[in-house]
Design a protein around this motif. Structure first.
Motif, PDB file in Angstrom:
ATOM      1  N   ASP A 122      69.328  62.316  32.915  1.00 20.03           N
ATOM      2  CA  ASP A 122      68.639  63.517  33.396  1.00 20.03           C
ATOM      3  C   ASP A 122      68.276  64.407  32.207  1.00 20.03           C
ATOM      4  OD1 ASP A 122      70.865  65.987  33.412  1.00 20.03           O
ATOM      5  OD2 ASP A 122      71.707  63.973  33.437  1.00 20.03           O
ATOM      6  N   ARG A 170      55.215  76.853  36.375  1.00 21.93           N
ATOM      7  CA  ARG A 170      55.062  75.594  37.107  1.00 21.93           C
ATOM      8  C   ARG A 170      53.788  74.862  36.679  1.00 21.93           C
ATOM      9  NH1 ARG A 170      58.722  73.714  38.279  1.00 21.93           N
ATOM     10  NH2 ARG A 170      57.915  71.881  37.261  1.00 21.93           N
ATOM     11  N   ASP A 187      54.003  71.224  34.944  1.00 19.61           N
ATOM     12  CA  ASP A 187      53.362  70.100  35.628  1.00 19.61           C
ATOM     13  C   ASP A 187      52.285  69.446  34.766  1.00 19.61           C
ATOM     14  OD1 ASP A 187      55.011  70.511  37.783  1.00 19.61           O
ATOM     15  OD2 ASP A 187      53.483  71.465  39.046  1.00 19.61           O
ATOM     16  N   VAL A 214      63.467  81.314  37.287  1.00 22.28           N
ATOM     17  CA  VAL A 214      63.655  80.529  38.503  1.00 22.28           C
ATOM     18  C   VAL A 214      63.062  81.254  39.707  1.00 22.28           C
ATOM     19  CG1 VAL A 214      65.402  79.564  40.062  1.00 22.28           C
ATOM     20  CG2 VAL A 214      65.661  79.329  37.580  1.00 22.28           C
ATOM     21  N   ARG A 215      63.343  82.535  39.807  1.00 23.14           N
ATOM     22  CA  ARG A 215      62.907  83.301  40.983  1.00 23.14           C
ATOM     23  C   ARG A 215      61.414  83.608  40.961  1.00 23.14           C
ATOM     24  NH1 ARG A 215      60.756  85.356  44.413  1.00 23.14           N
ATOM     25  NH2 ARG A 215      61.390  86.970  45.899  1.00 23.14           N
ATOM     26  N   ARG A 262      58.778  79.960  39.235  1.00 17.46           N
ATOM     27  CA  ARG A 262      58.795  78.649  39.895  1.00 17.46           C
ATOM     28  C   ARG A 262      59.375  77.537  39.022  1.00 17.46           C
ATOM     29  NH1 ARG A 262      53.632  76.755  42.549  1.00 17.46           N
ATOM     30  NH2 ARG A 262      52.583  77.357  40.616  1.00 17.46           N
ATOM     31  N   MET A 263      60.300  77.899  38.133  1.00 16.54           N
ATOM     32  CA  MET A 263      61.028  76.883  37.378  1.00 16.54           C
ATOM     33  C   MET A 263      62.269  76.486  38.164  1.00 16.54           C
ATOM     34  SD  MET A 263      60.769  78.423  33.484  1.00 16.54           S
ATOM     35  CE  MET A 263      61.183  76.897  32.619  1.00 16.54           C
ATOM     36  N   THR A 264      62.678  75.233  38.045  1.00 18.91           N
ATOM     37  CA  THR A 264      63.962  74.843  38.607  1.00 18.91           C
ATOM     38  C   THR A 264      65.063  75.391  37.705  1.00 18.91           C
ATOM     39  OG1 THR A 264      64.158  72.787  37.357  1.00 18.91           O
ATOM     40  CG2 THR A 264      62.919  72.696  39.449  1.00 18.91           C
ATOM     41  N   PRO A 265      66.290  75.528  38.213  1.00 19.15           N
ATOM     42  CA  PRO A 265      67.373  75.959  37.325  1.00 19.15           C
ATOM     43  C   PRO A 265      67.543  75.058  36.103  1.00 19.15           C
ATOM     44  CG  PRO A 265      68.049  76.196  39.604  1.00 19.15           C
ATOM     45  CD  PRO A 265      66.717  75.479  39.629  1.00 19.15           C
ATOM     46  N   GLU A 315      65.189  73.281  34.582  1.00 14.55           N
ATOM     47  CA  GLU A 315      64.085  73.542  33.651  1.00 14.55           C
ATOM     48  C   GLU A 315      64.310  74.840  32.884  1.00 14.55           C
ATOM     49  OE1 GLU A 315      60.446  71.366  36.148  1.00 14.55           O
ATOM     50  OE2 GLU A 315      60.966  73.463  36.536  1.00 14.55           O
ATOM     51  N   LEU A 355      74.031  75.946  37.378  1.00 10.84           N
ATOM     52  CA  LEU A 355      73.242  76.492  38.486  1.00 10.84           C
ATOM     53  C   LEU A 355      73.564  77.962  38.747  1.00 10.84           C
ATOM     54  CD1 LEU A 355      73.512  73.519  40.987  1.00 10.84           C
ATOM     55  CD2 LEU A 355      71.445  74.220  39.758  1.00 10.84           C
ATOM     56  N   TYR A 372      71.791  81.327  40.275  1.00 16.56           N
ATOM     57  CA  TYR A 372      72.355  81.553  41.604  1.00 16.56           C
ATOM     58  C   TYR A 372      73.051  82.912  41.709  1.00 16.56           C
ATOM     59  CZ  TYR A 372      75.685  80.373  45.456  1.00 16.56           C
ATOM     60  OH  TYR A 372      76.440  80.349  46.598  1.00 16.56           O
TER      61      TYR A 372
END
Length: 398
Positions: free
Chosen positions: A20, A297, A301, A330-331, A334-337, A339, A377, A381
């Motif tokens: 990963d 994002r 992408d 993240v919020r 639009r990135m994942t945690p 990323e 996370l 979070y």
């Protein structure tokens, strides 16, 4: 040789070992010898060491790499912030207010501010921090800003081209000549990088290109403030010049994204070799100016390498917290945690063209952050919660 075993790690982010992107290892340990990572593997097979830290199943990740910060200044601009919150737009014009205060400050006053903010960042997990000049805007004050910055960081950036100071308001060409001549000569011994604020109200593309070319000729690497306040040529100029990073990237055209995604060049400079210009995003600035956030994002992408940084400065982003920026990314972007954590560690290292930080692999610098949480996370979070339990920098617990 002094050795330290960081043991009983529940979740280890390595950014380099595993399938990963974060290279996560479970039930892991890290052996540190002197200031380097010597071994990474399962706790059950950990080698002996002179000293041991049992983190009790907590998450451990590389120290944050903040690749964009302005720490050498005096005064604050709290009133300007309050005015923005009341509806006034951000234009960048307040920079001149900080210039006046910085010029009037003593060396010790500036040094105290730098050390205070650097210590604040370290307590929040930032083990590497780039520091810019840019609030002196004359030969003597730019040189002393960088001299003071260099006492705290090896990643120093000459930003004499932040804005045109008031005394040159009607003579921007003369100011560019000053930046490229006596100011660069005085600043270069203390700088590793050169940067330009390429925006409306600051420096146009021709002036920016001329200044950056002079910096390159003096042996400095290129960075660039670009496309923060509106669309413009800054991003594509950065790619054209092989900049290590273009920073802000808030207002991008399809051509800008394509340029960042497709640029490939052979470059050997500073500590490592990388073949892309990184897009460094600074969500603290959008938070503080109530401006649109960059579309991370869209960049991710498209295959663009993205970094996160604080942009710590007294006017538009007075935060030293990389965990806060991760939560915003993240919020709001639009990135994942995963990323966002990668961008705040390995991404920042790429933006500085460094291979030895932002990762926890054998040979890397031993910069580790222990969270008061079981997983990375939790950085997104649990926003605003002080989750940094312990920081180890250069192999030394802080």
């Amino acid at each position: 040789m002094s050795s330290l075993l960081v043991d009983n790690i529940g979740e280890l982010v390595t950014n380099g070992i595993g399938a990963d992107p974060l290279g996560i290892r479970r039930k892991a340990a890290v052996l540190v010898e002197e200031d380097r990572v010597a071994w990474v593997g399962p706790s059950a097979y950990a080698p002996a060491a002179e000293h041991r830290i049992d983190v009790g199943g907590a998450a451990v990740l590389p120290g944050f790499v903040d690749s964009h910060a302005h720490l050498v200044f005096a005064g604050d601009r709290a009133a300007e912030f309050a005015a923005r919150m009341a509806g006034e737009p951000y234009t960048g014009g307040g920079i001149r207010t900080t210039v006046g205060a910085t010029r009037a400050a003593t060396d010790d006053e500036l040094r105290t501010t730098v050390r205070r903010l650097r210590g604040e960042a370290l307590r929040q997990g930032t083990t590497t921090m780039e520091i810019k000049s840019g609030y002196g805007l004359n030969v003597a004050d730019e040189a002393r800003s960088l001299r003071i910055a260099a006492e705290t960081s090896s990643e120093t950036t000459f930003l004499g081209a932040h804005v045109v100071p008031a005394e040159y308001a009607d003579r921007p060409d003369d100011y560019v000549g000053l930046v490229c001549g006596p100011m660069l000569a005085a600043a270069a011994p203390y700088a590793k990088w050169i940067d330009v604020f390429c925006e409306r109200g600051a420096f146009d593309v021709d002036h920016a290109r001329a200044i950056l070319a002079c910096g390159q000729a003096a042996g400095l690497g290129v960075r660039l403030h670009a496309n923060q306040l509106g669309p413009g040529p800054g991003v594509q100029l950065g790619v054209e010049l092989g900049a290590a990073s273009v920073d802000h990237c808030t207002h991008l055209s399809d051509a800008d994204v394509d340029a960042l995604a497709s640029n490939r060049f052979d470059c050997m400079c500073h500590e490592g070799a990388h073949t892309t210009t990184v897009a460094t995003l600074l969500p603290g600035a959008e938070f503080s100016t109530r401006s649109p956030y960059p579309d991370a994002r869209r960049l991710l992408d498209a295959g663009v390498t993205v970094a996160l940084a604080t942009d710590c400065n007294p006017g538009s982003s007075y935060t030293s917290s990389m965990p806060f920026c991760i939560a915003l990314a993240v919020r709001e972007m639009r990135m994942t945690p995963a990323e966002a954590v990668w961008a705040a560690t390995a991404g920042g290292a790429r933006a500085l063209r460094r291979d030895d930080i932002g990762v926890l692999t054998p040979g890397a610098r031993a910069d580790l952050v222990v969270l008061d949480a079981p997983s990375y996370l939790h950085l997104a979070y649990r926003p605003g919660v002080p989750l940094i339990r312990q920081v180890i920098r250069n192999g030394v617990p802080q």
